[in-house]
Design a protein around this motif. Structure first.
Motif, PDB file in Angstrom:
ATOM      1  N   VAL A  41       0.840  -1.201   0.000  1.00 33.91           N
ATOM      2  CA  VAL A  41       0.000   0.000   0.000  1.00 33.91           C
ATOM      3  C   VAL A  41       0.872   1.248   0.000  1.00 33.91           C
ATOM      4  O   VAL A  41       0.635   2.194  -0.772  1.00 33.91           O
ATOM      5  CB  VAL A  41      -0.952   0.000   1.220  1.00 33.91           C
ATOM      6  CG1 VAL A  41      -1.594   1.377   1.408  1.00 33.91           C
ATOM      7  CG2 VAL A  41      -2.030  -1.056   1.048  1.00 33.91           C
TER       8      VAL A  41
ATOM      9  N   LEU B 108       2.486   1.944  -3.309  1.00 37.11           N
ATOM     10  CA  LEU B 108       1.540   2.448  -4.309  1.00 37.11           C
ATOM     11  C   LEU B 108       0.904   3.770  -3.898  1.00 37.11           C
ATOM     12  O   LEU B 108       0.569   4.595  -4.748  1.00 37.11           O
ATOM     13  CB  LEU B 108       0.437   1.414  -4.546  1.00 37.11           C
ATOM     14  CG  LEU B 108       0.867   0.104  -5.209  1.00 37.11           C
ATOM     15  CD1 LEU B 108      -0.264  -0.920  -5.154  1.00 37.11           C
ATOM     16  CD2 LEU B 108       1.279   0.349  -6.657  1.00 37.11           C
ATOM     17  N   PHE B 109       0.735   3.969  -2.589  1.00 36.53           N
ATOM     18  CA  PHE B 109       0.096   5.179  -2.062  1.00 36.53           C
ATOM     19  C   PHE B 109       1.006   5.745  -0.964  1.00 36.53           C
ATOM     20  O   PHE B 109       0.755   5.541   0.232  1.00 36.53           O
ATOM     21  CB  PHE B 109      -1.288   4.861  -1.486  1.00 36.53           C
ATOM     22  CG  PHE B 109      -2.230   4.187  -2.451  1.00 36.53           C
ATOM     23  CD1 PHE B 109      -3.057   4.927  -3.279  1.00 36.53           C
ATOM     24  CD2 PHE B 109      -2.275   2.789  -2.544  1.00 36.53           C
ATOM     25  CE1 PHE B 109      -3.923   4.309  -4.171  1.00 36.53           C
ATOM     26  CE2 PHE B 109      -3.134   2.161  -3.424  1.00 36.53           C
ATOM     27  CZ  PHE B 109      -3.956   2.918  -4.250  1.00 36.53           C
TER      28      PHE B 109
ATOM     29  N   PHE C 215     -10.339   2.946  -0.836  1.00 36.15           N
ATOM     30  CA  PHE C 215      -9.766   2.077  -1.865  1.00 36.15           C
ATOM     31  C   PHE C 215     -10.879   1.557  -2.783  1.00 36.15           C
ATOM     32  O   PHE C 215     -11.985   1.252  -2.330  1.00 36.15           O
ATOM     33  CB  PHE C 215      -9.044   0.896  -1.224  1.00 36.15           C
ATOM     34  CG  PHE C 215      -7.837   1.285  -0.420  1.00 36.15           C
ATOM     35  CD1 PHE C 215      -6.690   1.771  -1.052  1.00 36.15           C
ATOM     36  CD2 PHE C 215      -7.830   1.162   0.963  1.00 36.15           C
ATOM     37  CE1 PHE C 215      -5.567   2.125  -0.312  1.00 36.15           C
ATOM     38  CE2 PHE C 215      -6.717   1.509   1.713  1.00 36.15           C
ATOM     39  CZ  PHE C 215      -5.583   2.002   1.077  1.00 36.15           C
ATOM     40  N   THR C 216     -10.579   1.423  -4.050  1.00 40.11           N
ATOM     41  CA  THR C 216     -11.506   0.877  -5.035  1.00 40.11           C
ATOM     42  C   THR C 216     -11.157  -0.585  -5.309  1.00 40.11           C
ATOM     43  O   THR C 216     -10.052  -1.043  -4.964  1.00 40.11           O
ATOM     44  CB  THR C 216     -11.427   1.665  -6.355  1.00 40.11           C
ATOM     45  OG1 THR C 216     -10.118   1.455  -6.922  1.00 40.11           O
ATOM     46  CG2 THR C 216     -11.649   3.157  -6.119  1.00 40.11           C
TER      47      THR C 216
ATOM     48  N   GLU D 243     -10.265  -1.744  -8.051  1.00 40.14           N
ATOM     49  CA  GLU D 243      -9.059  -1.704  -8.886  1.00 40.14           C
ATOM     50  C   GLU D 243      -7.819  -1.498  -8.024  1.00 40.14           C
ATOM     51  O   GLU D 243      -6.747  -2.066  -8.299  1.00 40.14           O
ATOM     52  CB  GLU D 243      -9.169  -0.574  -9.917  1.00 40.14           C
ATOM     53  CG  GLU D 243     -10.198  -0.818 -11.030  1.00 40.14           C
ATOM     54  CD  GLU D 243     -11.632  -0.728 -10.532  1.00 40.14           C
ATOM     55  OE1 GLU D 243     -11.882   0.013  -9.542  1.00 40.14           O
ATOM     56  OE2 GLU D 243     -12.509  -1.403 -11.121  1.00 40.14           O
ATOM     57  N   ASP D 244      -7.961  -0.695  -6.962  1.00 38.34           N
ATOM     58  CA  ASP D 244      -6.839  -0.496  -6.042  1.00 38.34           C
ATOM     59  C   ASP D 244      -6.438  -1.819  -5.388  1.00 38.34           C
ATOM     60  O   ASP D 244      -5.247  -2.124  -5.254  1.00 38.34           O
ATOM     61  CB  ASP D 244      -7.212   0.510  -4.951  1.00 38.34           C
ATOM     62  CG  ASP D 244      -7.356   1.935  -5.479  1.00 38.34           C
ATOM     63  OD1 ASP D 244      -6.758   2.241  -6.519  1.00 38.34           O
ATOM     64  OD2 ASP D 244      -8.083   2.720  -4.836  1.00 38.34           O
TER      65      ASP D 244
ATOM     66  N   ALA E 168      -4.421  -3.919  -7.661  1.00 31.78           N
ATOM     67  CA  ALA E 168      -3.053  -3.407  -7.794  1.00 31.78           C
ATOM     68  C   ALA E 168      -2.230  -3.726  -6.550  1.00 31.78           C
ATOM     69  O   ALA E 168      -1.048  -4.088  -6.643  1.00 31.78           O
ATOM     70  CB  ALA E 168      -3.092  -1.896  -8.039  1.00 31.78           C
ATOM     71  N   ILE E 169      -2.853  -3.614  -5.383  1.00 35.96           N
ATOM     72  CA  ILE E 169      -2.151  -3.914  -4.128  1.00 35.96           C
ATOM     73  C   ILE E 169      -1.783  -5.395  -4.075  1.00 35.96           C
ATOM     74  O   ILE E 169      -0.667  -5.760  -3.696  1.00 35.96           O
ATOM     75  CB  ILE E 169      -3.026  -3.520  -2.921  1.00 35.96           C
ATOM     76  CG1 ILE E 169      -3.211  -1.997  -2.875  1.00 35.96           C
ATOM     77  CG2 ILE E 169      -2.407  -4.020  -1.617  1.00 35.96           C
ATOM     78  CD1 ILE E 169      -4.308  -1.540  -1.928  1.00 35.96           C
TER      79      ILE E 169
ATOM     80  N   ASN F  24     -12.541  -4.268   1.287  1.00 32.66           N
ATOM     81  CA  ASN F  24     -12.168  -3.163   2.165  1.00 32.66           C
ATOM     82  C   ASN F  24     -13.424  -2.563   2.780  1.00 32.66           C
ATOM     83  O   ASN F  24     -14.534  -2.725   2.271  1.00 32.66           O
ATOM     84  CB  ASN F  24     -11.361  -2.104   1.416  1.00 32.66           C
ATOM     85  CG  ASN F  24     -12.170  -1.410   0.335  1.00 32.66           C
ATOM     86  OD1 ASN F  24     -12.549  -2.048  -0.645  1.00 32.66           O
ATOM     87  ND2 ASN F  24     -12.426  -0.132   0.507  1.00 32.66           N
TER      88      ASN F  24
ATOM     89  N   GLN G 111      -9.440   3.355   6.491  1.00 34.20           N
ATOM     90  CA  GLN G 111      -9.816   2.344   5.503  1.00 34.20           C
ATOM     91  C   GLN G 111      -9.147   1.022   5.871  1.00 34.20           C
ATOM     92  O   GLN G 111      -7.920   0.965   6.023  1.00 34.20           O
ATOM     93  CB  GLN G 111      -9.400   2.769   4.092  1.00 34.20           C
ATOM     94  CG  GLN G 111     -10.273   3.855   3.504  1.00 34.20           C
ATOM     95  CD  GLN G 111     -11.706   3.380   3.298  1.00 34.20           C
ATOM     96  OE1 GLN G 111     -11.953   2.391   2.619  1.00 34.20           O
ATOM     97  NE2 GLN G 111     -12.654   4.095   3.891  1.00 34.20           N
TER      98      GLN G 111
END
Length: 658
Positions: A83, A86-87, A112-113, A115-116, A119-120, A217, A232
């Motif tokens: 995380v 990426l963020f 978070f979506t 899609e997130d 990616a995570i 999430n 989150q």
């Protein structure tokens, strides 16, 4: 180098071994790939731990409870690293292992979506393949604050060191004693890749994480308090093998199909209208049939066992709950009072027992009346927080099949034995067969009465439970404030455990209510009180059975036991006569006279999980017969009219599945 003597513990075997100074737990278990940590003197340690002279060391298997927790906590660290890669602006909360998985909380600008999460998870796979090493180091409070100056939630945890509670997961970060940070180090260069405040232990390497998946999430308050910021939370799961991960995901898919809320809607059984409120269900006609049949059978069995039915109101003056102790010990679970009668507080009842005590005390009682078994389908109201309300299994208004048994001290053991035997037998009648028992003992911070009384009550329950020959599991501190209890735990068709019936032994409420009976010698004596809820709540038991059977109730419980399916319009009246004759036998039979084609009618009946589809065409009418189609798709043709009704009636009477 000097020698070090250690004792290696494996199950019941102990092996003494002489090793050189500096030997680690990893050295002791070299080649044993399933060992991922060590237990030294009862404490969990990383495999990098250097053993000392005289220590007992036990390997921790990855598939054990502790091993799974270590695996999942290590995976939570990998997720947090992913995380922040990426963020970078994400601030870290806490990331403990939980049942079947783990989570980590983050403070981020926006949720978070899906899609997130993808990616995570992809980034986690990269980190796992890098084989980063988890390395523990002890730090001072000052050093930790300096290193984690940009992590406000970690700084707060440092201030809580030694007092963090496992209820919010904070103890995985700081716990008590030494303050430690875990570094994720590059496997080749040893360079720092990421770090986190944590008490550990962890896997030696990210490469030892065999299988994981991010699940979902959700929003979560920091440390569980609504006074704190909203973070989150990402949930995930991790397992010792890809096969176990797949099995778990398949289990979740099956559990989702069986979700009572989903089935309740699909089968038109119940709903929880927003206009009424969360945790407050209404039963539709079909659900009402299932519930009535459940209650009717239970009522009949109770009458056979000598129970007497009573009825009590839904609300009472607050004074009653002062006497019982609920306002001292249970006020948070009660709805706020209503001001009536010139300022007198009235409460919706959370329990039936205080009112049953008033029934016992309504007149003088003789020892000849005991045991007195009072039973009620009593609706109660409990103020559950919105975050824990869940369909029918955790509701705010529900009906308990509540019994309170008043007996003498001499009758106590026999009555408890009979009660537990009755409870298990009735649960088996509803199709539950896999049980174990749990013995909940005194919470030292929350109880009334003397230690001596609690010890006697607890030992009596233990002896009664052991007579059943079922596994008995301790639940330290899990008792209600007035007495210990036995809980019946059952596994459903897909292996989930549910708490069912409870039996509580209570010497304290009779004292608080000054209950008495006249003994054989004319003296006044105090009765013993047994609290007993068999279903727990009718709503919750309904939900458990609905999920256990995946909606395909056995014929005796099914809202529609048979449905007539005419091949053509000319066969409707014939099946209507069949339905009318079956109803005279007490069977629940309908006829699908819609304009749908026969095959669609069969599909509709299968979706509604009707046990018997009764099909009739020209040949059946000519032979005064019908054909059966069962839920599994098998068929039986040419069954004589009266024999078909008798067969359905027999299956219903025997309470068997078809």
């Amino acid at each position: 180098m000097s020698d070090v003597r250690v004792i290696i513990q494996r199950d019941s075997e102990r092996e003494e071994r002489v090793v050189t100074t500096g030997t680690t737990a990893a050295d002791l278990f070299a080649g044993e790939r399933s060992i991922i940590a060590a237990r030294v003197g009862g404490e969990l340690k990383d495999l990098s731990y250097v053993v000392a002279d005289g220590e007992e060391v036990e390997g921790v298997e990855i598939s054990s409870e502790d091993g799974l927790n270590i695996l999942r906590h290590s995976t939570a660290h990998v997720m947090a690293q992913a995380v922040q890669e990426l963020f970078p602006e994400a601030k870290l909360g806490i990331g403990p292992p939980v049942k079947d998985g783990f989570y980590y909380d983050f403070d981020v600008e926006k949720p978070f979506t899906p899609e997130d999460l993808k990616a995570i998870e992809k980034k986690m796979q990269e980190i796992q393949k890098r084989g980063q090493k988890f390395a523990r180091r002890v730090v001072t409070d000052e050093a930790a604050r300096e290193e984690l100056a940009n992590e406000p939630y970690k700084l707060e945890l440092i201030g809580l060191k030694g007092s963090a509670s496992s209820d919010d997961g904070a103890d995985v970060e700081v716990g008590a004693g030494e303050l430690t940070i875990y570094d994720n180090l590059d496997a080749k260069t040893g360079d720092l890749c990421w770090k986190d405040l944590c008490r550990g232990p962890h896997l030696p390497s990210t490469r030892l994480i065999p299988a994981f998946k991010l699940m979902r999430n959700a929003a979560a308050y920091w440390r569980g308090s609504e006074k704190n910021p909203m973070l989150q939370r990402i949930y995930g799961t991790a397992w010792p093998s890809k096969d176990e991960l797949k099995a778990y995901l398949d289990f979740l898919a099956e559990a989702e199909k069986r979700d009572h809320r989903k089935l309740g809607n699909e089968l038109d059984l119940f709903s929880i209208p927003e206009q009424i409120g969360s945790g407050l269900a209404v039963f539709h006609p079909k659900g009402g049939i299932v519930r009535r049949v459940m209650e009717d059978y239970s009522r009949r069995r109770h009458e056979e066992e000598g129970y007497e039915f009573v009825y009590t109101p839904h609300a009472t003056k607050g004074k009653l709950f002062e006497t019982s102790g609920h306002l001292d010990w249970y006020a948070e679970g009660m709805y706020p009072p209503m001001q009536l009668d010139e300022g007198v507080d009235y409460y919706l009842k959370p329990m039936n027992c205080p009112m049953h005590n008033l029934i016992f005390d309504a007149r003088g009682r003789s020892y000849r009346e005991l045991p007195l078994r009072l039973f009620e389908f009593g609706t109660v109201y409990r103020y559950e927080k919105s975050g824990v309300v869940h369909g029918l299994t955790r509701a705010r208004g529900f009906t308990q099949d509540d019994a309170h048994i008043y007996c003498t001290r001499e009758q106590m053991s026999e009555e408890l034995d009979k009660t537990l035997t009755f409870v298990l037998g009735l649960l088996r009648d509803y199709g539950l067969t896999d049980f174990y028992l749990e013995l909940s003992t005194k919470d030292p911070e929350k109880f009334v009465g003397s230690d001596e009384v609690w010890e006697e009550a607890t030992e009596t329950l233990r002896q009664v439970a052991e007579k059943q020959g079922l596994p008995l599991v301790p639940d330290p501190g899990g008792a209600a404030f007035y007495g210990p209890k036995i809980s019946v735990q059952t596994k459903d068709a897909i292996g989930r455990t549910w708490q069912m019936s409870t039996i509580q032994l209570d010497f304290n409420l009779p004292e608080r209510f000054d209950l008495e009976y006249t003994s054989a010698d004319g003296s006044k004596q105090r009765p013993v009180m047994i609290h007993r809820a068999l279903f727990g709540s009718i709503e919750r038991f309904f939900a458990v059975l609905l999920e256990h059977y995946a909606g395909a109730f056995p014929a005796w419980l099914a809202p529609v036991q048979a449905i007539g399916i005419p091949i053509g319009d000319g066969h409707v009246d014939y099946l209507a006569k069949f339905a009318a004759a079956a109803k005279k036998k007490g069977l629940r039979v309908e006829v699908d006279s819609s304009s749908d084609r026969m095959q669609k009618k069969i599909r509709n009946a299968q979706k509604q999980k009707v046990p018997f589809m009764v099909i009739a065409g020209d040949e059946d009418m000519a032979n005064n017969a019908v054909s059966f189609r069962y839920r599994d798709g098998s068929q039986e043709n040419g069954i004589p009219f009266d024999e078909a009704i008798a067969k359905i009636a027999q299956v219903v009477e025997e309470r068997t599945q078809v």
